[in-house]
Design an enzyme around this catalytic site. Structure first.
Site, PDB file in Angstrom:
ATOM      1  N   GLY A  70       0.808  -1.210   0.000  1.00  0.00           N
ATOM      2  CA  GLY A  70       0.000   0.000   0.000  1.00  0.00           C
ATOM      3  C   GLY A  70       0.837   1.253   0.000  1.00  0.00           C
ATOM      4  O   GLY A  70       0.308   2.352   0.196  1.00  0.00           O
ATOM      5  N   ALA A  95      -2.399  -1.621  -4.058  1.00  0.00           N
ATOM      6  CA  ALA A  95      -3.570  -0.744  -4.064  1.00  0.00           C
ATOM      7  C   ALA A  95      -3.165   0.600  -3.486  1.00  0.00           C
ATOM      8  O   ALA A  95      -2.397   0.673  -2.521  1.00  0.00           O
ATOM      9  CB  ALA A  95      -4.718  -1.339  -3.260  1.00  0.00           C
ATOM     10  N   SER A  96      -3.653   1.666  -4.093  1.00  0.00           N
ATOM     11  CA  SER A  96      -3.406   2.999  -3.538  1.00  0.00           C
ATOM     12  C   SER A  96      -4.184   3.191  -2.248  1.00  0.00           C
ATOM     13  O   SER A  96      -3.849   4.050  -1.434  1.00  0.00           O
ATOM     14  CB  SER A  96      -3.810   4.071  -4.550  1.00  0.00           C
ATOM     15  OG  SER A  96      -5.178   3.957  -4.895  1.00  0.00           O
ATOM     16  N   ASN A  97      -5.217   2.363  -2.054  1.00  0.00           N
ATOM     17  CA  ASN A  97      -6.033   2.444  -0.844  1.00  0.00           C
ATOM     18  C   ASN A  97      -6.711   1.088  -0.655  1.00  0.00           C
ATOM     19  O   ASN A  97      -7.400   0.610  -1.548  1.00  0.00           O
ATOM     20  CB  ASN A  97      -7.071   3.557  -0.998  1.00  0.00           C
ATOM     21  CG  ASN A  97      -7.757   3.901   0.306  1.00  0.00           C
ATOM     22  OD1 ASN A  97      -8.135   3.036   1.071  1.00  0.00           O
ATOM     23  ND2 ASN A  97      -7.914   5.190   0.557  1.00  0.00           N
ATOM     24  N   PHE A  98      -6.528   0.478   0.511  1.00  0.00           N
ATOM     25  CA  PHE A  98      -7.091  -0.848   0.763  1.00  0.00           C
ATOM     26  C   PHE A  98      -8.446  -0.806   1.456  1.00  0.00           C
ATOM     27  O   PHE A  98      -9.046  -1.847   1.701  1.00  0.00           O
ATOM     28  CB  PHE A  98      -6.111  -1.693   1.594  1.00  0.00           C
ATOM     29  CG  PHE A  98      -5.011  -2.287   0.781  1.00  0.00           C
ATOM     30  CD1 PHE A  98      -5.201  -3.477   0.109  1.00  0.00           C
ATOM     31  CD2 PHE A  98      -3.790  -1.644   0.652  1.00  0.00           C
ATOM     32  CE1 PHE A  98      -4.193  -4.033  -0.672  1.00  0.00           C
ATOM     33  CE2 PHE A  98      -2.776  -2.191  -0.121  1.00  0.00           C
ATOM     34  CZ  PHE A  98      -2.976  -3.389  -0.782  1.00  0.00           C
ATOM     35  N   HIS A 130      -6.122  15.413   3.277  1.00  0.00           N
ATOM     36  CA  HIS A 130      -5.432  14.468   4.147  1.00  0.00           C
ATOM     37  C   HIS A 130      -4.729  15.199   5.287  1.00  0.00           C
ATOM     38  O   HIS A 130      -4.616  16.428   5.282  1.00  0.00           O
ATOM     39  CB  HIS A 130      -4.392  13.660   3.359  1.00  0.00           C
ATOM     40  CG  HIS A 130      -4.977  12.531   2.582  1.00  0.00           C
ATOM     41  ND1 HIS A 130      -5.445  12.686   1.297  1.00  0.00           N
ATOM     42  CD2 HIS A 130      -5.179  11.221   2.906  1.00  0.00           C
ATOM     43  CE1 HIS A 130      -5.902  11.523   0.860  1.00  0.00           C
ATOM     44  NE2 HIS A 130      -5.752  10.621   1.811  1.00  0.00           N
ATOM     45  N   LYS A 134       1.085  13.588   5.502  1.00  0.00           N
ATOM     46  CA  LYS A 134       1.118  12.867   4.222  1.00  0.00           C
ATOM     47  C   LYS A 134       2.138  13.510   3.295  1.00  0.00           C
ATOM     48  O   LYS A 134       2.122  14.721   3.070  1.00  0.00           O
ATOM     49  CB  LYS A 134      -0.267  12.854   3.575  1.00  0.00           C
ATOM     50  CG  LYS A 134      -0.334  11.972   2.330  1.00  0.00           C
ATOM     51  CD  LYS A 134      -1.760  11.686   1.930  1.00  0.00           C
ATOM     52  CE  LYS A 134      -1.819  10.781   0.707  1.00  0.00           C
ATOM     53  NZ  LYS A 134      -1.163   9.477   0.938  1.00  0.00           N
ATOM     54  N   GLY A 140      -2.389   8.890  -3.683  1.00  0.00           N
ATOM     55  CA  GLY A 140      -2.516   7.764  -4.595  1.00  0.00           C
ATOM     56  C   GLY A 140      -3.969   7.438  -4.890  1.00  0.00           C
ATOM     57  O   GLY A 140      -4.325   7.060  -6.014  1.00  0.00           O
ATOM     58  N   THR A 141      -4.820   7.617  -3.890  1.00  0.00           N
ATOM     59  CA  THR A 141      -6.252   7.383  -4.083  1.00  0.00           C
ATOM     60  C   THR A 141      -6.825   8.355  -5.100  1.00  0.00           C
ATOM     61  O   THR A 141      -7.618   7.979  -5.974  1.00  0.00           O
ATOM     62  CB  THR A 141      -6.996   7.522  -2.739  1.00  0.00           C
ATOM     63  OG1 THR A 141      -6.453   6.577  -1.812  1.00  0.00           O
ATOM     64  CG2 THR A 141      -8.488   7.293  -2.901  1.00  0.00           C
TER      65      THR A 141
END
Length: 231
Positions: A70, A95-98, A130, A134, A140-141
């Protein structure tokens, strides 16, 4: 299941807690300066840093260990990682977001973009918010969401800040301890449509990563959260 963790910051520790509650054992906690010993792990979960992600991932492939990643900010080497996975007959999910909710949101975003493709009077844009810690912008999402719009509409690219025609504008804000909020807006002169995903905390990211690791164990190939969730 035995799990090796690459990255042992807030996310790594959260994943440890979630995995332990689900009956799994953490057999390695690997920081950026640690020896990447996998200790017989059935699967590795990588939430490290961009500079280390590719090395961590390929190390897992070379040691026949499935890996879930991630980490964002390293994707210029993604195609090399895929090649290494196939060469070593490994197993990989990036995944950019799980978050399970975010992955459902990805699919909703694609469907809305496809519906809006025939209504050129609407213009698409995105805002993501965010926490101040960060490192990357846009998230990424946000990039995954923008790519979903591009794949299903006349838009050809995205741009951080003010955009030109056929570019999806992304506004990135960093404030407080916000876990992550993403809003897609389609606006015309007469109205607008907004869809938003708001994370209340970061536990959803960690839970999704552990679920992905459970699903990936004993598999071979390159997969996504769409496979995990059967979307």
């Amino acid at each position: 299941m035995k799990i090796a963790l690459f990255g042992y910051g807030k996310m790594g520790k959260m994943i440890e807690g979630i995995a332990t509650k689900r009956g799994h054992e953490i057999v390695a906690r690997i920081g950026k300066d640690d020896n990447p010993e996998l200790n017989g792990a059935d699967v590795a979960i990588d939430f490290s840093i961009p500079e280390a992600a590719f090395s961590n991932i390929t190390h897992c492939f070379e040691n026949n260990t499935p890996v879930v990643s991630g980490t964002t900010g390293w994707l210029e080497k993604y195609s090399d990682a895929i090649e290494a996975c196939k060469k070593n007959k490994g197993a990989f999910i990036y995944a950019s977001n799980f978050s399970l909710g975010v992955n459902l949101f990805f699919e909703l975003n694609k469907k809305l973009a496809a519906m809006m493709a025939s209504t050129p009077s609407y213009e698409a844009r995105m805002e993501e918010i965010h926490h101040i810690h960060k490192l990357d912008a846009p998230s990424g999402t946000a990039i995954t969401l923008a790519e979903g719009i591009i794949e299903n509409s006349a838009y050809s690219s995205w741009k951080l800040g003010e955009s030109k025609e056929n570019e999806v504008s992304i506004t990135s804000k960093r404030t407080g301890e916000v876990p992550g909020t993403h809003t897609i807006t389609w606006e015309s002169q007469v109205d607008r449509i907004d869809i938003t995903h708001t994370a209340h905390n970061r536990e959803g990211f960690g839970l999704g990563a552990v679920i992905a690791a459970e699903w990936l164990k004993d598999k071979e190939g390159v997969f996504s959260m769409k496979d995990v969730l059967n979307l």
